[in-house]
Motif scaffolding. Structure first.
Motif, PDB file in Angstrom:
ATOM      1  N   GLN A  46       0.862  -1.187   0.000  1.00  0.00           N
ATOM      2  CA  GLN A  46       0.000   0.000   0.000  1.00  0.00           C
ATOM      3  C   GLN A  46       0.891   1.227   0.000  1.00  0.00           C
ATOM      4  O   GLN A  46       1.817   1.336   0.804  1.00  0.00           O
ATOM      5  CB  GLN A  46      -0.914   0.035   1.215  1.00  0.00           C
ATOM      6  N   PHE A  50      -5.577   5.691   2.652  1.00  0.00           N
ATOM      7  CA  PHE A  50      -6.970   5.746   2.214  1.00  0.00           C
ATOM      8  C   PHE A  50      -7.814   6.488   3.251  1.00  0.00           C
ATOM      9  O   PHE A  50      -8.726   5.944   3.850  1.00  0.00           O
ATOM     10  CB  PHE A  50      -7.523   4.334   2.014  1.00  0.00           C
ATOM     11  N   ALA A  58      -3.952   7.157  -3.093  1.00  0.00           N
ATOM     12  CA  ALA A  58      -3.477   5.936  -2.450  1.00  0.00           C
ATOM     13  C   ALA A  58      -3.637   4.776  -3.420  1.00  0.00           C
ATOM     14  O   ALA A  58      -4.512   4.786  -4.289  1.00  0.00           O
ATOM     15  CB  ALA A  58      -4.250   5.667  -1.169  1.00  0.00           C
ATOM     16  N   ARG A  76      -6.556  -1.548  -5.794  1.00  0.00           N
ATOM     17  CA  ARG A  76      -7.494  -0.554  -5.263  1.00  0.00           C
ATOM     18  C   ARG A  76      -6.799   0.802  -5.341  1.00  0.00           C
ATOM     19  O   ARG A  76      -5.683   0.966  -4.843  1.00  0.00           O
ATOM     20  CB  ARG A  76      -7.859  -0.875  -3.821  1.00  0.00           C
ATOM     21  N   GLN A  78      -7.343   5.194  -5.067  1.00  0.00           N
ATOM     22  CA  GLN A  78      -8.191   6.273  -4.573  1.00  0.00           C
ATOM     23  C   GLN A  78      -7.501   7.602  -4.847  1.00  0.00           C
ATOM     24  O   GLN A  78      -6.285   7.714  -4.700  1.00  0.00           O
ATOM     25  CB  GLN A  78      -8.412   6.100  -3.071  1.00  0.00           C
ATOM     26  N   GLU A  92     -12.751   6.465  -6.314  1.00  0.00           N
ATOM     27  CA  GLU A  92     -12.105   5.215  -5.925  1.00  0.00           C
ATOM     28  C   GLU A  92     -12.518   4.104  -6.877  1.00  0.00           C
ATOM     29  O   GLU A  92     -13.644   4.073  -7.364  1.00  0.00           O
ATOM     30  CB  GLU A  92     -12.517   4.842  -4.502  1.00  0.00           C
TER      31      GLU A  92
END
Length: 132
Positions: A46, A50, A58, A76, A78, A92
């Motif tokens: 990561q 977030f 992020a 993922r 964002q 997101e």
């Protein structure tokens, strides 16, 4: 510190988020990918946070073995927090991709070169949708 433009794309969707990572974080992901035995859950990374209070982008990437012989990748991303009449929110996206072990090796090579300032980016190629 490196500024990262993380982009994930499938045939029907794409999303981009900008965040930051250190050279050591990039090198650590490359090393973790090389050490992974391609069974079960793989490395997770990561970059950025977030949360609204950080107001930046992020990216979270999770790797897992996807029999027979493929690698599942969950991305993922964002970016761009804003406050509107809907409340406080951010753009997101979460995308699921499938890759191949040879493509993972190439990605790890590119990450290592990026951590040494030899190249400006690294790309992991997907080879199709995940198996369901």
């Amino acid at each position: 510190m490196l500024e990262l433009a993380c982009t994930a794309a499938t045939r029907s969707a794409s999303f981009r988020a900008e965040t930051f990572a250190t050279r050591a974080q990039i090198a650590a992901l490359a090393s973790a990918l090389r050490e992974w035995s391609l069974s079960g859950d793989g490395p997770q990374v990561q970059w950025g946070v977030f949360e609204e209070r950080w107001a930046g982008g992020a990216a979270s990437i999770r790797f897992a073995f996807d029999p027979p012989g493929r690698v599942a990748v969950r991305v993922r991303l964002q970016d761009r927090f804003a406050t509107t009449c809907f409340g406080s929110h951010a753009d997101e996206a979460e995308l699921y991709l499938t890759s191949e072990p040879a493509l993972m090796d190439r990605f790890a090579d590119e990450l290592e070169r990026m951590a040494r300032w030899e190249v400006r980016g690294a790309a992991l190629s997907a080879c199709g949708p995940p198996h369901y």
